[in-house]
Design a protein around this motif. Structure first.
Motif, PDB file in Angstrom:
ATOM      1  N   GLU A  15       1.067  -1.329  -0.118  1.00 19.26           N
ATOM      2  CA  GLU A  15      -0.047   0.122  -0.024  1.00 19.26           C
ATOM      3  C   GLU A  15       1.176   1.350   0.141  1.00 19.26           C
ATOM      4  O   GLU A  15       1.495   1.502   1.027  1.00 19.26           O
ATOM      5  CB  GLU A  15      -0.870   0.108   1.384  1.00 19.26           C
ATOM      6  N   ARG A  82      -0.814  -0.878   8.672  1.00 14.80           N
ATOM      7  CA  ARG A  82      -0.342  -0.996   7.245  1.00 14.80           C
ATOM      8  C   ARG A  82       0.761  -2.012   7.088  1.00 14.80           C
ATOM      9  O   ARG A  82       0.489  -2.825   6.154  1.00 14.80           O
ATOM     10  CB  ARG A  82       0.386   0.433   6.923  1.00 14.80           C
ATOM     11  N   ALA A  85      -1.645  -5.121   6.671  1.00 13.46           N
ATOM     12  CA  ALA A  85      -2.240  -5.051   5.372  1.00 13.46           C
ATOM     13  C   ALA A  85      -1.287  -5.466   4.332  1.00 13.46           C
ATOM     14  O   ALA A  85      -1.624  -6.146   3.319  1.00 13.46           O
ATOM     15  CB  ALA A  85      -2.823  -3.568   5.125  1.00 13.46           C
ATOM     16  N   GLU A  93       0.009 -13.272   5.872  1.00 17.22           N
ATOM     17  CA  GLU A  93      -0.628 -12.987   7.223  1.00 17.22           C
ATOM     18  C   GLU A  93      -0.768 -14.314   7.893  1.00 17.22           C
ATOM     19  O   GLU A  93      -0.701 -15.104   7.158  1.00 17.22           O
ATOM     20  CB  GLU A  93      -1.889 -12.312   7.180  1.00 17.22           C
TER      21      GLU A  93
END
Length: 174
Positions: A15, A82, A85, A93
């Motif tokens: 991101e 963040r 993410a 994850e």
């Protein structure tokens, strides 16, 4: 969301706001550290990213190093969000090798601080320690004095003054 096309983080999805992070996207961000990071990451059996921010180096270590354990320290809740993410964007994850500490690495014994010497790393194995904490570098180094005294740790410290750089060097040389 972008997939980084060049540089150390090539192939990693992040991101990124390209208005502020174009250098990271183009592989031009802190390029002087890339050879050292590649070499240290290739041989580490554990790694610690202190001041992990949104996790670019943490992701790199999980994706491109043989490290059996990676610890990411980041006290800022927004940055941890963040980081998480970015882990999800890259299918990492829940990776069992990773421990995210929403704390600062430090000799400070108060809640919200964790000493590197207490996180269970094997000082007999090769490690990689990256520190980018904007002024608290000595506290981080001191918190891992036992780990560092045994050798076998590649250390990358970002400092923001010549005096702090000198202090860190003297500590590491000692």
């Amino acid at each position: 969301l972008v997939r980084v096309p060049l540089g150390l983080f090539r192939g990693i999805t992040l991101e990124l706001d390209l208005a502020y992070a174009m250098q990271k996207y183009l592989g031009l961000w802190e390029t002087e550290t890339y050879p050292f990071i590649r070499e240290a990451a290739a041989r580490c059996e554990w790694a610690v990213d202190v001041g992990a921010g949104s996790g670019e180096l943490t992701l790199y270590l999980l994706l491109k190093s043989p490290a059996a354990a990676v610890h990411a320290f980041e006290p800022d809740a927004a940055e941890v969000a963040r980081l998480r993410a970015n882990l999800a964007l890259n299918g990492l994850e829940g990776d069992r090798r990773l421990t995210v500490h929403r704390a600062a690495a430090s000799i400070n014994p108060n809640p919200g601080f964790v000493a590197l010497d207490t996180i269970g790393l094997d000082a007999g194995r090769r490690g990689f320690l990256k520190i980018d904490v904007d002024g608290q570098e000595m506290h981080v180094l001191q918190s891992g004095a036992g780990l560092l005294s045994r050798g076998g740790v590649d250390v990358l410290v970002e400092t923001h003054s010549e005096s702090l750089e000198g202090e860190c060097l003297r500590f590491l040389e000692g």
